[in-house]
Design an enzyme around this catalytic site. Structure first.
Site, PDB file in Angstrom:
ATOM      1  N   TYR A 159       4.482  -2.043 -41.074  1.00  0.00           N
ATOM      2  CA  TYR A 159       4.485  -3.510 -41.050  1.00  0.00           C
ATOM      3  C   TYR A 159       3.097  -4.058 -41.362  1.00  0.00           C
ATOM      4  O   TYR A 159       2.090  -3.532 -40.868  1.00  0.00           O
ATOM      5  CB  TYR A 159       4.902  -4.017 -39.671  1.00  0.00           C
ATOM      6  CG  TYR A 159       6.385  -3.905 -39.395  1.00  0.00           C
ATOM      7  CD1 TYR A 159       7.310  -4.537 -40.207  1.00  0.00           C
ATOM      8  CD2 TYR A 159       6.845  -3.181 -38.300  1.00  0.00           C
ATOM      9  CE1 TYR A 159       8.673  -4.453 -39.938  1.00  0.00           C
ATOM     10  CE2 TYR A 159       8.196  -3.089 -38.016  1.00  0.00           C
ATOM     11  CZ  TYR A 159       9.113  -3.731 -38.846  1.00  0.00           C
ATOM     12  OH  TYR A 159      10.446  -3.638 -38.570  1.00  0.00           O
ATOM     13  N   LYS A 212       7.687   2.075  -6.474  1.00  0.00           N
ATOM     14  CA  LYS A 212       8.054   0.827  -7.164  1.00  0.00           C
ATOM     15  C   LYS A 212       7.944   1.015  -8.678  1.00  0.00           C
ATOM     16  O   LYS A 212       7.364   2.006  -9.143  1.00  0.00           O
ATOM     17  CB  LYS A 212       7.116  -0.284  -6.704  1.00  0.00           C
ATOM     18  CG  LYS A 212       5.642   0.008  -7.003  1.00  0.00           C
ATOM     19  CD  LYS A 212       4.722  -0.961  -6.287  1.00  0.00           C
ATOM     20  CE  LYS A 212       3.286  -0.727  -6.706  1.00  0.00           C
ATOM     21  NZ  LYS A 212       2.358  -1.589  -5.959  1.00  0.00           N
TER      22      LYS A 212
HETATM   23  C1  LIG Z   1       1.398  -0.792  -5.550  1.00  0.00           C
HETATM   24  C2  LIG Z   1       0.907  -0.866  -4.167  1.00  0.00           C
HETATM   25  C3  LIG Z   1       0.358   0.264  -3.552  1.00  0.00           C
HETATM   26  C4  LIG Z   1       0.062   1.554  -4.282  1.00  0.00           C
HETATM   27  O1  LIG Z   1      -1.100   1.346  -5.044  1.00  0.00           O
HETATM   28  P1  LIG Z   1      -1.840   2.527  -5.833  1.00  0.00           P
HETATM   29  O2  LIG Z   1      -3.169   1.970  -6.146  1.00  0.00           O
HETATM   30  O3  LIG Z   1      -1.025   2.792  -7.051  1.00  0.00           O
HETATM   31  O4  LIG Z   1      -1.895   3.699  -4.934  1.00  0.00           O
HETATM   32  C5  LIG Z   1       0.012   0.158  -2.220  1.00  0.00           C
HETATM   33  N1  LIG Z   1       0.184  -0.988  -1.551  1.00  0.00           N
HETATM   34  C6  LIG Z   1       0.697  -2.099  -2.113  1.00  0.00           C
HETATM   35  C7  LIG Z   1       0.848  -3.325  -1.298  1.00  0.00           C
HETATM   36  C8  LIG Z   1       1.059  -2.085  -3.449  1.00  0.00           C
HETATM   37  O5  LIG Z   1       1.539  -3.193  -4.003  1.00  0.00           O
END
Ligand SMILES: *Cc1c(COP(=O)(O)O)cnc(C)c1O
Length: 372
Positions: free
Chosen positions: A265, A38
């Site tokens: 800035y 993701k």
């Molecule tokens: C993002 C996510 C993961 C992975 O999490 P990590 O801590 O990065 O390994 C696993 N399960 C769900 C439901 C998530 O949203």
């Protein structure tokens, strides 16, 4: 197009493969990796990363949205793709067209999918104590009803641990309670003759701290990319993970800043001596946190250059004191190694007061992703 002209990410695919093997040797046999790709694979580039994982024999992926799943399908990812969060009814068509597995985020959402009239493949989210997505674990009757909905093919159930990174007694007890709640749901379903669904519970810290747990999938995210959320984090498993991502940008210009002159800035940096400065072609629009203004470091030619002044949208300033050789066109390293020195994503996260997950997932669209 030359990809390393301005600011870019280098992906070490050998390190990714190494991490996959480390996880495989840690997980019980029968538990498959379901990498979390993701948020553009935590900024790494979802297509490049997923293709490399597919070549490694990975057959299940999880993403946050249907759109992320569609992109992977269009680029030739063939395995299972689980959408971890809500999909709007207007996009239900996409779930079918692109063979995406939808998460049932609660009982009401299950009814919405059921009443749509089309058939969907789903995993049922179970809330075992995080109070985020999922049907509450005690509502077994409601969960059973979801399994019985004629338009839903439930191929799995899963939950999410919210303090599996924690090492104190209360956090460990809470995690074990979540595990028990999940196992309770599984047993209740079995007791009612419902079998054949996959189960998964662990993310990275669940795998690294509770590797004895044995479910069908493990949803590895951050650690698969070779880093932890925080620099101080300790985990039980003795695995050697290697960072996949390096972040680099060009030195666009170098100049002198004389004692008493201010730069950037808000004139937020003032030189207390004459020194050389550099302007880098990367900024907050690329994912460099603006609160690294006047703090944090980059590397150039194996030396440390402190960040000075405010981070701009497309540029940032660094102190090149004592770095006479540095010239325009050189590459600066924001995450990764230069000579003997390394800045890790955890370091940048620490300077910015956040976790590496946030730093990486905000890596900008403009950065080219280059496999090395
Ligand atoms: C993002 C996510 C993961 C992975 O999490 P990590 O801590 O990065 O390994 C696993 N399960 C769900 C439901 C998530 O949203």
């Amino acid at each position: 197009m030359y990809q390393k002209g301005r600011a870019w990410i280098e992906l070490n695919i050998e390190h990714l493969k190494h991490n996959v093997e480390e996880f495989r040797s840690l997980l019980p046999s029968g538990c498959a990796l379901m990498p979390a790709v993701k948020a553009n694979a935590y900024g790494h580039g979802a297509v490049l990363i997923s293709k490399a994982l597919q070549e490694q024999g990975i057959q299940s992926f999880c993403v946050a949205s249907a759109a992320e799943g569609i992109k992977l399908r269009q680029e030739g990812i063939t395995g299972e793709i689980l959408v971890l969060s809500y999909t709007h009814p207007e996009q239900f068509e996409d779930l079918i067209t692109y063979h995406l597995i939808q998460t049932v985020v609660d009982g009401n959402y299950a009814r919405e999918l059921q009443n749509d009239g089309r058939k969907f493949t789903v995993h049922v989210g179970i809330d075992t104590g995080m109070h985020r997505l999922g049907e509450w674990w005690e509502n077994v009757e409601e969960i059973v009803k979801i399994f019985q909905m004629p338009n839903l093919t439930v191929t799995g159930i899963y939950s999410h641990l919210c303090v599996s990174d924690g090492k104190d007694a209360r956090e460990q007890a809470y995690t074990l309670e979540q595990v028990h709640h999940f196992e309770y749901v599984v047993e209740e379903l079995h007791r009612r003759g419902i079998h054949g669904f996959k189960q998964h519970l662990q993310g990275s810290y669940g795998i690294l701290n509770y590797s004895e747990l044995c479910f069908d999938y493990a949803r590895a995210g951050i650690a698969l990319y070779g880093i932890l959320s925080g620099k101080q984090d300790k985990v039980n498993a003795s695995v050697k993970l290697k960072p996949v991502l390096s972040l680099k940008a060009r030195v666009e210009s170098v100049k002198m800043l004389y004692q008493g002159e201010s730069a950037g800035y808000g004139l937020a940096y003032c030189a207390n001596r004459n020194h050389k400065i550099g302007i880098l072609s990367i900024g907050y629009a690329d994912g460099i946190p603006r609160n690294l203004s006047n703090r944090g470091q980059v590397l150039c030619n194996g030396k440390i250059a402190p960040i000075i002044g405010r981070i701009c949208m497309d540029q940032m300033l660094v102190d090149f004191s004592g770095m006479e050789q540095v010239k325009p066109g050189d590459a600066a390293v924001l995450i990764g190694k230069s000579g003997e020195i390394e800045i890790r994503a955890e370091d940048m996260a620490g300077w910015a007061g956040t976790i590496s997950n946030e730093i990486l997932s905000r890596m900008g669209e403009r950065l080219e992703r280059v496999a090395v």
